[in-house]
Design a protein around this motif. Sequence first.
Motif, short mmCIF file in Angstrom:
data_model
loop_
_atom_site.label_atom_id
_atom_site.label_comp_id
_atom_site.label_asym_id
_atom_site.label_seq_id
_atom_site.Cartn_x
_atom_site.Cartn_y
_atom_site.Cartn_z
N THR A 8 0.85 -1.19 0.00
CA THR A 8 0.00 0.00 0.00
C THR A 8 0.89 1.24 0.00
O THR A 8 1.83 1.35 0.79
CB THR A 8 -1.00 0.00 1.19
OG1 THR A 8 -1.79 1.19 1.13
CG2 THR A 8 -0.31 -0.07 2.52
N ALA A 43 8.53 -2.49 -4.53
CA ALA A 43 8.10 -3.39 -5.60
C ALA A 43 9.29 -4.04 -6.30
O ALA A 43 9.18 -5.15 -6.81
CB ALA A 43 7.23 -2.64 -6.60
N ILE A 51 -0.90 -4.22 -5.54
CA ILE A 51 -0.42 -2.91 -5.09
C ILE A 51 -1.62 -1.97 -5.05
O ILE A 51 -2.40 -1.91 -6.00
CB ILE A 51 0.67 -2.35 -6.03
CG1 ILE A 51 1.89 -3.28 -6.04
CG2 ILE A 51 1.07 -0.93 -5.61
CD1 ILE A 51 2.93 -2.95 -7.10
N THR A 53 -2.39 2.04 -4.49
CA THR A 53 -1.65 3.30 -4.42
C THR A 53 -2.55 4.53 -4.51
O THR A 53 -3.58 4.51 -5.17
CB THR A 53 -0.59 3.38 -5.55
OG1 THR A 53 0.15 4.60 -5.41
CG2 THR A 53 -1.21 3.34 -6.94
N ILE A 66 3.30 3.73 -11.19
CA ILE A 66 2.73 2.63 -11.98
C ILE A 66 3.47 2.48 -13.31
O ILE A 66 3.83 1.37 -13.71
CB ILE A 66 1.22 2.84 -12.24
CG1 ILE A 66 0.45 2.65 -10.93
CG2 ILE A 66 0.71 1.87 -13.30
CD1 ILE A 66 -1.04 2.91 -11.06
N ARG A 70 5.37 -0.89 -14.37
CA ARG A 70 4.93 -1.63 -15.57
C ARG A 70 6.04 -1.81 -16.60
O ARG A 70 5.97 -2.68 -17.45
CB ARG A 70 3.73 -0.93 -16.22
CG ARG A 70 2.46 -1.00 -15.40
CD ARG A 70 1.94 -2.42 -15.27
NE ARG A 70 0.62 -2.45 -14.64
CZ ARG A 70 0.26 -3.38 -13.77
NH1 ARG A 70 1.10 -4.33 -13.40
NH2 ARG A 70 -0.95 -3.37 -13.25
N GLY A 75 6.69 -5.98 -12.66
CA GLY A 75 5.38 -5.34 -12.64
C GLY A 75 4.42 -5.82 -13.71
O GLY A 75 3.31 -5.33 -13.81
N ILE A 80 -2.83 -3.48 -9.89
CA ILE A 80 -2.62 -2.23 -9.17
C ILE A 80 -3.95 -1.49 -9.08
O ILE A 80 -4.59 -1.24 -10.10
CB ILE A 80 -1.57 -1.33 -9.85
CG1 ILE A 80 -0.23 -2.07 -9.96
CG2 ILE A 80 -1.41 -0.02 -9.09
CD1 ILE A 80 0.84 -1.32 -10.74
N ALA A 100 -3.15 0.82 -14.45
CA ALA A 100 -3.95 0.53 -13.25
C ALA A 100 -5.01 -0.51 -13.59
O ALA A 100 -5.58 -0.49 -14.67
CB ALA A 100 -4.59 1.80 -12.72
#
Length: 123
Positions: A8, A43, A51, A53, A66, A70, A75, A80, A100
């Motif tokens: 988080t 991460a 995740i 965020t 992000i 990614r 990732g 996410i 996301a």
Amino acid sequence: MTLARILTVDDSASIRLTINVTLSNAGYSVVEAGDGAEGLAAAQQDVFDLIITDLNMPGMDGLQMIEAIRKQPIGAGVPIIFLSTESDGDVKAQAKAAGATGWLTKPFDPETLIKIVRKVIGR
């Protein structure tokens, strides 16, 4: 079965605490980060099942984090979720474009958070 691990990322200590307590009580293992840079570092150092965020944070914001996550092998498959006071359609579109998986608006209902987490990670 091992506990699902959730990262988080939020600059608000009270929001991080609320998420941590909510998800820990639901049987998840929670790691906290105070901004996007801390979240990215976490991460890169550990494997997470999810995740969550914030969007608006000092330094590296949620979108930048992000995008950075990614771009890396770590990732690729991690869901996410944005948890933000922002509910604007353009911002949501930017978040989706960045990678996301979902969106939850603050203030959030703890039960709703748990339902979303279960749906996204399947446990």
